[in-house]
Each structure stands twice: as C-alpha cells, then as structure tokens.
Design a protein around this motif. Sequence first.
Motif, PDB file in Angstrom:
ATOM      1  N   THR A 297      30.611 148.942 -30.395  1.00 51.09           N
ATOM      2  CA  THR A 297      28.844 149.176 -30.026  1.00 51.09           C
ATOM      3  C   THR A 297      27.814 150.193 -30.922  1.00 51.09           C
ATOM      4  N   THR A 298      28.691 151.369 -31.547  1.00 49.96           N
ATOM      5  CA  THR A 298      28.073 152.042 -32.456  1.00 49.96           C
ATOM      6  C   THR A 298      27.735 152.094 -33.887  1.00 49.96           C
ATOM      7  N   GLY A 299      29.068 150.849 -33.751  1.00 48.19           N
ATOM      8  CA  GLY A 299      29.947 150.825 -35.708  1.00 48.19           C
ATOM      9  C   GLY A 299      30.310 151.841 -36.028  1.00 48.19           C
ATOM     10  N   ILE A 300      31.199 152.914 -35.405  1.00 49.49           N
ATOM     11  CA  ILE A 300      32.767 154.325 -35.224  1.00 49.49           C
ATOM     12  C   ILE A 300      32.917 154.204 -34.645  1.00 49.49           C
ATOM     13  N   VAL A 301      34.366 154.712 -34.557  1.00 57.88           N
ATOM     14  CA  VAL A 301      35.497 155.279 -34.111  1.00 57.88           C
ATOM     15  C   VAL A 301      35.447 156.718 -33.444  1.00 57.88           C
ATOM     16  N   VAL A 302      35.429 157.271 -32.978  1.00 56.77           N
ATOM     17  CA  VAL A 302      35.519 158.533 -32.575  1.00 56.77           C
ATOM     18  C   VAL A 302      37.218 158.684 -32.619  1.00 56.77           C
ATOM     19  N   PRO A 303      37.671 159.790 -33.548  1.00 58.62           N
ATOM     20  CA  PRO A 303      38.913 159.875 -32.873  1.00 58.62           C
ATOM     21  C   PRO A 303      39.965 160.010 -31.357  1.00 58.62           C
ATOM     22  N   TYR A 304      40.914 159.592 -30.649  1.00 61.00           N
ATOM     23  CA  TYR A 304      41.291 159.769 -30.094  1.00 61.00           C
ATOM     24  C   TYR A 304      40.079 159.856 -29.055  1.00 61.00           C
ATOM     25  N   SER A 305      39.284 158.604 -28.752  1.00 59.62           N
ATOM     26  CA  SER A 305      37.904 158.468 -28.164  1.00 59.62           C
ATOM     27  C   SER A 305      39.094 157.664 -27.127  1.00 59.62           C
ATOM     28  N   CYS A 306      39.787 156.788 -27.534  1.00 62.11           N
ATOM     29  CA  CYS A 306      40.186 155.807 -27.040  1.00 62.11           C
ATOM     30  C   CYS A 306      39.748 154.697 -25.772  1.00 62.11           C
ATOM     31  N   SER A 307      38.189 154.676 -27.381  1.00 60.72           N
ATOM     32  CA  SER A 307      36.998 154.087 -26.870  1.00 60.72           C
ATOM     33  C   SER A 307      37.587 151.779 -26.759  1.00 60.72           C
ATOM     34  N   SER A 308      38.897 151.802 -27.015  1.00 60.76           N
ATOM     35  CA  SER A 308      39.198 150.396 -26.603  1.00 60.76           C
ATOM     36  C   SER A 308      39.582 150.063 -25.840  1.00 60.76           C
ATOM     37  N   TRP A 309      40.413 151.538 -25.271  1.00 60.62           N
ATOM     38  CA  TRP A 309      41.078 151.266 -23.761  1.00 60.62           C
ATOM     39  C   TRP A 309      40.074 150.992 -22.950  1.00 60.62           C
ATOM     40  N   ILE A 310      39.163 152.144 -23.010  1.00 57.42           N
ATOM     41  CA  ILE A 310      38.622 152.095 -21.770  1.00 57.42           C
ATOM     42  C   ILE A 310      37.185 150.779 -21.594  1.00 57.42           C
ATOM     43  N   HIS A 311      37.176 149.916 -22.784  1.00 60.08           N
ATOM     44  CA  HIS A 311      36.770 149.084 -22.575  1.00 60.08           C
ATOM     45  C   HIS A 311      37.304 148.405 -22.263  1.00 60.08           C
ATOM     46  N   ALA A 312      38.735 147.996 -22.586  1.00 59.12           N
ATOM     47  CA  ALA A 312      39.527 147.355 -21.772  1.00 59.12           C
ATOM     48  C   ALA A 312      39.877 147.121 -20.157  1.00 59.12           C
ATOM     49  N   ILE A 313      39.981 148.561 -19.755  1.00 60.52           N
ATOM     50  CA  ILE A 313      39.774 148.888 -18.121  1.00 60.52           C
ATOM     51  C   ILE A 313      38.602 148.507 -17.358  1.00 60.52           C
ATOM     52  N   GLN A 314      37.286 148.666 -18.378  1.00 60.41           N
ATOM     53  CA  GLN A 314      36.468 147.663 -17.641  1.00 60.41           C
ATOM     54  C   GLN A 314      35.584 146.328 -17.673  1.00 60.41           C
ATOM     55  N   SER A 315      36.374 145.820 -18.994  1.00 62.06           N
ATOM     56  CA  SER A 315      36.499 144.088 -18.775  1.00 62.06           C
ATOM     57  C   SER A 315      37.769 143.836 -17.923  1.00 62.06           C
ATOM     58  N   GLY A 316      38.661 144.420 -17.520  1.00 61.49           N
ATOM     59  CA  GLY A 316      39.283 144.507 -16.743  1.00 61.49           C
ATOM     60  C   GLY A 316      38.870 143.834 -15.654  1.00 61.49           C
ATOM     61  N   ILE A 317      38.452 145.264 -15.062  1.00 55.59           N
ATOM     62  CA  ILE A 317      37.466 145.167 -13.534  1.00 55.59           C
ATOM     63  C   ILE A 317      36.562 143.933 -13.389  1.00 55.59           C
ATOM     64  N   ASP A 318      35.544 143.619 -14.494  1.00 57.70           N
ATOM     65  CA  ASP A 318      34.891 142.646 -14.670  1.00 57.70           C
ATOM     66  C   ASP A 318      35.665 141.251 -14.269  1.00 57.70           C
ATOM     67  N   VAL A 319      36.706 141.061 -15.238  1.00 54.08           N
ATOM     68  CA  VAL A 319      37.852 139.549 -15.085  1.00 54.08           C
ATOM     69  C   VAL A 319      37.916 140.022 -13.816  1.00 54.08           C
ATOM     70  N   ALA A 320      38.721 140.597 -13.126  1.00 58.09           N
ATOM     71  CA  ALA A 320      38.619 140.958 -10.972  1.00 58.09           C
ATOM     72  C   ALA A 320      38.089 140.530 -10.349  1.00 58.09           C
ATOM     73  N   ARG A 321      36.775 141.046 -10.709  1.00 59.90           N
ATOM     74  CA  ARG A 321      35.323 141.130  -9.765  1.00 59.90           C
ATOM     75  C   ARG A 321      34.893 139.438  -9.828  1.00 59.90           C
ATOM     76  N   ALA A 322      34.807 138.781 -11.355  1.00 61.64           N
ATOM     77  CA  ALA A 322      34.567 137.380 -11.843  1.00 61.64           C
ATOM     78  C   ALA A 322      35.733 136.494 -10.166  1.00 61.64           C
TER      79      ALA A 322
END
Length: 356
Positions: A171-196
Amino acid sequence: MRRGWTTGACAAAAARAAFAALLTGHFPDPVTIRLPRGQTPNFPLALAEQSDGRACAGIVKDAGDDPDVTHGALIVAELAWAAPGSGILFRAGEGVGTVTRPGLALAVGEPAINPAPRAMIRETLADLAEANGAPSPDLVVTIAIPGGERLAEKTMNGRLGIVGGLSVLGTTGIVVPYSCSSWIHAIQSGIDVARAAGFAHIAAATGTTSERAVQRLYDLPEAALIDMGDFAGGTLKYLRRHPVPRLTLAGGFAKLAKLAQGHLDLHSSRSRLDAAAIADLLAGLGADPATVSAAAEAESAGAILELAGDRRAALAAAIARQAREVALATLSGATAVEIAVVDRVGDFLARVGAEA
C-alpha cells in the motif's frame, strides 16, 4: 533495520521503465517513481528488452531486512499498446496468481495484482505520459515474477484461492523490517474469503499442530482456517470490524498464556511471559508451595506445565478462560469464542467456550 520495497513498488518502477522505452526508445536506469506518501526511490534495472511495440523491464526486489519470500525475486513488467480507449489493462504473467474465490479485493478471474499497486502503476504511467506530452495511455500491463509459483507455496495464497503464483502487494510501497505486513494482509484476506463463502465458524491458529487439531475436531474446510501465527491482535481487531458468528482460537500453552496475560503480539521478541502470574494460577489450583515457587522461577511456559503434573489440564483451562476474556474484550462484538489449548503432539489440553 534496513527498509525495503514492496512487490507493488517494484512492479510500478518496472512498468515506468518499460513505458519510457515505448515512448522514447530508451530505458531509464535507474528508474525513479513517486510512492503514495511522496518518497521518490530509485530502482536499478535488471532487465530491459524492447521489440515490436512491446517493452519489458525488470527490477530485483530488495525487501531490506524483512524476511520476505520475494526478497531477491525478479519483478517484470511487460507493456504493449492496447486499443484506444482501453485505459490500463492488467494481466498476470509467469509466477503471478489469479483469484479464484470471492471475498478478496479483486474479482474472481482477475490477476492477483492488488488495488494499491494497480493505482501506483496507473499513476506513474499517467505522470510519464503527461511529462512526454502524450495522451492518457492505453496499455496492457503484464506483471510476471519468474519462479513465483514455487515461491507461492511458502505463502497462504493457495488457501486464499489465489492459484498459479504470488500476489503483487503493497500500500505504501515500503517494507518495514519485521512488520510482517504481508502475513497480516493474508490473515485479513483469509477472513474476507471465509466470510464471502458464508462460513459461520472459522478457526485461527498459532501454528500447524493446533490448526490440524481443530480441523480434525470440526472437519472445517481449508478456507475456514486462518494461519494467525503470532498476530492475535491483528486477527481479533480485524474480526471486530468484520465479524463472524463463531471463532475457535487455537494454539500451544505458551502462546495462549501470553494472550491470557493481555499480549496481542505473541512473538518472543515482542512479548514476555509472566511466570509468576501462572504460578499464582497454580497456587489457586492447590499446588504445593515448592511447586509454585519453582514455577515462578521457571524459564518457559513448557517448564511450568511440566511442574503442574496432574494439574496440567486444570492449569490449561484456567489459561484458556483468561485468554477467552482477552479475546472477547478485543472483539467487542457478538462473536462466540472458543479457546483451544493444544499440546505438542496435537492433543487438546483444554477447550473453553465450545458450543455443545
């Protein structure tokens, strides 16, 4: 820690370089883009090819000090002219996945190039067209990540219904070390898929062993399983805004003991266990003073569990009750919560809040 660049930023830079070649016949190297928050990083080219109305540029992703599976991957953008009035059309090349399940930010059948990277690419191409006195561009933009299908096996894409490769994220273009933003994004996407998909019951687990135990217990489909890892807070806070009727939160004794003590980030480097507090629970369960004293000085939750002896199940249940209170308070909603404490071999030590 050194910051890096998202896959989306690399794709935008590669697309800009390829478009510059289509407009001028030359590839800028390095190529500069403007990120959503105004930064203007430079990206050296690793690939530059042009022929027959097409141009292809590649950037090697530098994720900084973040443990990103795409660090070092080649992000390629191939651009070709499209029919007038088409605008910017996106295609998935080698190693970029395709969406096959509803619930994500993209429609089924779309290439897994997320909305923010698409917007970044559109903006940088529009800016370059304007700078060269060209009209708003009509282009087919194909993003490829050679080897991406193999790398995707290390991600949660398959569970999310993204097949054939990786997602282009950021979203910002920047990866913050050890933010694990992609993992959190996958969690959110997984919840979205389950709800859908209409699942009334989902399970979020800290690891594979606890996930498999819950899946066996309830025969849950894969899309109802959320690989939460250490991100209990990220999972629960997202569910607070996007609720489901029923949640089973499963994990080992140590991780859930941290949650019971109010920690929402369960990683060992970001939260510490209060052994004395668990020792107090043991005392309340009737353990002798020597055992309680040893538990208070123990180096790990596993050691405390061993000291508990025949009170292991009762101690796990006490931890589960406290963890459930923290989860319910964080959710602040109508979601029914079960806490399942699982041992190292996949057996349940305690389950609290389960429906009959």
